[in-house]
Scaffold this motif. Structure first.
Motif, short mmCIF file in Angstrom:
data_model
loop_
_atom_site.label_atom_id
_atom_site.label_comp_id
_atom_site.label_asym_id
_atom_site.label_seq_id
_atom_site.Cartn_x
_atom_site.Cartn_y
_atom_site.Cartn_z
N UNK B 159 22.89 -44.73 -5.70
CA UNK B 159 23.07 -43.57 -6.59
C UNK B 159 21.85 -42.65 -6.54
N UNK B 160 20.66 -43.22 -6.29
CA UNK B 160 19.45 -42.39 -6.15
C UNK B 160 19.47 -41.62 -4.83
N UNK B 163 21.89 -38.78 -5.37
CA UNK B 163 21.42 -37.72 -6.27
C UNK B 163 20.30 -36.90 -5.63
N UNK B 165 19.66 -36.60 -2.39
CA UNK B 165 20.17 -35.89 -1.22
C UNK B 165 20.99 -34.68 -1.63
N UNK B 167 20.76 -32.82 -4.40
CA UNK B 167 20.00 -31.74 -5.03
C UNK B 167 18.56 -32.21 -5.27
N UNK B 169 15.72 -30.73 -5.66
CA UNK B 169 14.96 -30.03 -6.70
C UNK B 169 15.33 -30.53 -8.08
N UNK B 170 16.64 -30.61 -8.36
CA UNK B 170 17.09 -31.07 -9.67
C UNK B 170 16.71 -32.52 -9.89
N UNK B 172 14.08 -34.11 -8.71
CA UNK B 172 12.65 -34.19 -9.06
C UNK B 172 12.42 -33.71 -10.49
N UNK B 173 13.10 -32.61 -10.87
CA UNK B 173 12.94 -32.08 -12.23
C UNK B 173 13.39 -33.10 -13.26
N UNK B 174 14.40 -33.90 -12.88
CA UNK B 174 14.94 -34.88 -13.82
C UNK B 174 14.10 -36.15 -13.85
N UNK B 176 13.10 -37.98 -10.98
CA UNK B 176 13.17 -38.84 -9.79
C UNK B 176 12.14 -38.35 -8.78
N UNK B 177 10.87 -38.59 -9.07
CA UNK B 177 9.82 -38.02 -8.22
C UNK B 177 9.27 -39.03 -7.22
#
Lengths: 249, 274
Positions: B159-160, B163, B165, B167, B169-170, B172-174, B176-177
């Protein structure tokens, strides 16, 4: 009444890409929980750059930034991966992934939250449709549903109304109002002056900050002229202003 | 007397090296089939080809210096995967050029080592294109280990991968860095590319890692069905190619690659038919 501390704020912020010259200068604003702020400016004015800094995608070159660790993002739908083999529900469910520890998969409760978010954006019936086959407006709403599932205190939306039909636009407008009512802070990037007037706060950018404040006080002709330059035209008969649209990035 | 028309296949199946090959192919179909969907989805096809090729000088070194082949292959594959990933992070726009550089360098290093340093030229064909006779118990065990790792990583991290792949940008913002899930994906590509070496060789890893997943992508629209269909197709192509190779006395890697390519072409044609 004492207001809550800002959820997202910038003080003298500047930003740019790689070794290229700085594209955004001297931005200072603050948005508190429950507030919606339009980020208004022409194409190339620095709206997307500011959003990238606020989501942590781009490091600021100067100044201070305050932002929550978790930010919900609703990107421009044309930039979505339409080739991915995912349903609307799969995309909404992606909002749950960041809330989970690395060893946990999204569980039944997360799926229920994703379904509820899709229902809230009016897409429950299309939850099993392939994301890439939905209309632009429907995809936009799915991306809003993903942000709802994230349950982030700050949501930034990049031109969410561009290309939307009237029904989708009205639904989105209502939804953003509801989210702010629930205590969320929202930043809505737009190049549409009419849209910017609909929200309590507006930040005008044209490579640097032109103005920040409530639209009644902020969106004066002088500010709009500095924001849009020669693209600003006066509507005949009404004395009102509009922005000439140019195609661009 | 057994029926003469079926006996060649039965005879083939009774051969121990064919049985070992089939067990390996079955494990590889699971490993490469599932991982292949992530490779195609995340645009890592060229990277996986380069990593497979990078194993070649590792194999030549292992052969020449007398240490375990898998160690040489996995060592070089991981080294190259790490180098490409690190360089690509610093110069994202140059990722393809860097991969091509590494690929050419690995192939050249392997050829020079084989011909001029160790004089093991006779084995180069086997290393580049695989050999059924070379499959042993350790290869089978390694292939099943790779399959287990890919399945476990997909269940836990799928699932990571999806997610980030979909988006980046989204994601990382959420929050997932971490680069760990993507790094794990690259390591798994290296592990599975090495696992495929015994059957398809260093140059044809893509026949199992990329082509089946690219084929089934044409007819599926969800991750789960795509992954199941790819494992089924890779099994069919792997086992079919292997038995054809035994019958025709052809190299198995090349036979599997030709079969997989033909099925991809036929599927694409049928899909494109008005």
């Amino acid at each position: 009444m004492m207001s809550a501390p800002p959820l997202v704020a910038a003080d003298g912020l500047s930003a740019g890409y790689g070794t290229a010259p700085t594209v955004l200068h001297d931005v200072t604003f603050a948005v508190r929980p429950g507030e919606v702020c339009a980020v208004l400016g022409p194409n190339g004015g620095g709206k997307s750059t500011l959003l990238r800094v606020l989501t942590g995608e781009l490091a600021p070159r100067g100044g201070q930034v305050t932002r929550p660790p978790l930010v919900g993002v609703v990107p421009q739908t044309e930039r979505s991966r339409l080739d991915f083999p995912v349903s609307a529900l799969d995309v909404a469910l992606m909002g749950a992934v960041s809330r989970l520890p690395w060893w946990r998969r999204p569980a039944r409760a997360d799926r229920a939250a994703a379904r509820a978010a899709l229902a809230r954006v009016g897409l429950d019936e299309l939850r099993d449709a392939t994301f890439g086959e939905l209309s632009g407006g429907q995809r936009q709403r799915v991306l809003v549903a993903r942000a709802l599932v994230q349950d982030a205190p700050l949501v930034v939306l990049d031109e969410p109304f561009s290309g939307l039909d009237a029904t989708s636009a009205a639904l989105l407008q209502r939804l953003l109002g509801e989210l702010a009512g629930e205590g969320g802070a929202l930043l809505v990037a737009t190049h549409d002056v009419g849209q910017a007037r609909a929200w309590p706060l507006v930040l005008c950018l044209n490579r640097s900050q032109v103005a920040f404040g409530p639209p009644q006080a902020t969106l004066t002709r002088a500010v709009l002229e500095r924001t849009y330059g020669s693209d600003l035209v006066t509507l005949p008969g009404r004395g009102d202003v509009a922005v000439q649209q140019h195609h661009g990035c | 007397m057994p029926d003469q028309s079926v006996s060649p296949l039965l005879e083939d199946l009774s051969l121990p090296f064919v049985q070992r090959g089939l067990w390996t192919v079955l494990a590889l179909a699971v490993a490469a089939g599932v991982l292949g969907t992530w490779i195609v989805l995340r645009g890592l096809a060229f990277f996986s080809h380069a990593v497979g090729t990078a194993a070649f000088p590792g194999l030549v070194l292992a052969d020449g210096l007398g240490f375990a082949a898998a160690l040489g292959a996995i060592g070089m594959a991981l080294l190259v995967a790490g180098a490409v990933a690190w360089l690509a992070r610093r110069q994202p726009q140059a990722e393809d050029s860097l991969t091509a550089l590494v690929l050419a360098g690995a192939l050249a290093a392997g050829v020079i080592l084989a011909s001029d340093v160790f004089g093991s030229q006779a084995r180069v064909d086997t290393l580049l294109f695989g050999s059924l006779l070379a499959v042993d118990g350790a290869d089978i065990a390694f292939a099943w280990l790779a399959a287990g790792l890919v399945l476990a990583a997909t269940v836990v991290g799928g699932s990571r991968w999806l997610a980030t792949g979909f988006d980046p940008g989204a994601a990382r913002a959420a929050g997932l860095r971490s680069g760990a899930p993507d790094a794990l994906l690259l390591v798994l590509v290296a592990v599975v590319a090495v696992a495929t070496l015994s059957v398809v060789g260093a140059l044809l890893a893509g026949a199992l890692l990329v082509v089946p997943a690219a084929t089934t992508r044409l007819v599926t629209s969800r991750m789960r069905t795509w992954q199941l269909a790819t494992v089924a197709l890779a099994t069919l192509e792997g086992a079919g190619g292997l038995l054809l190779a035994v019958e025709a006395n052809a190299p198995p890697g090349a036979t599997i690659a030709v079969l997989a390519g033909a099925i991809f072409a036929a599927t694409a044609l049928v899909r494109a038919w008005p």
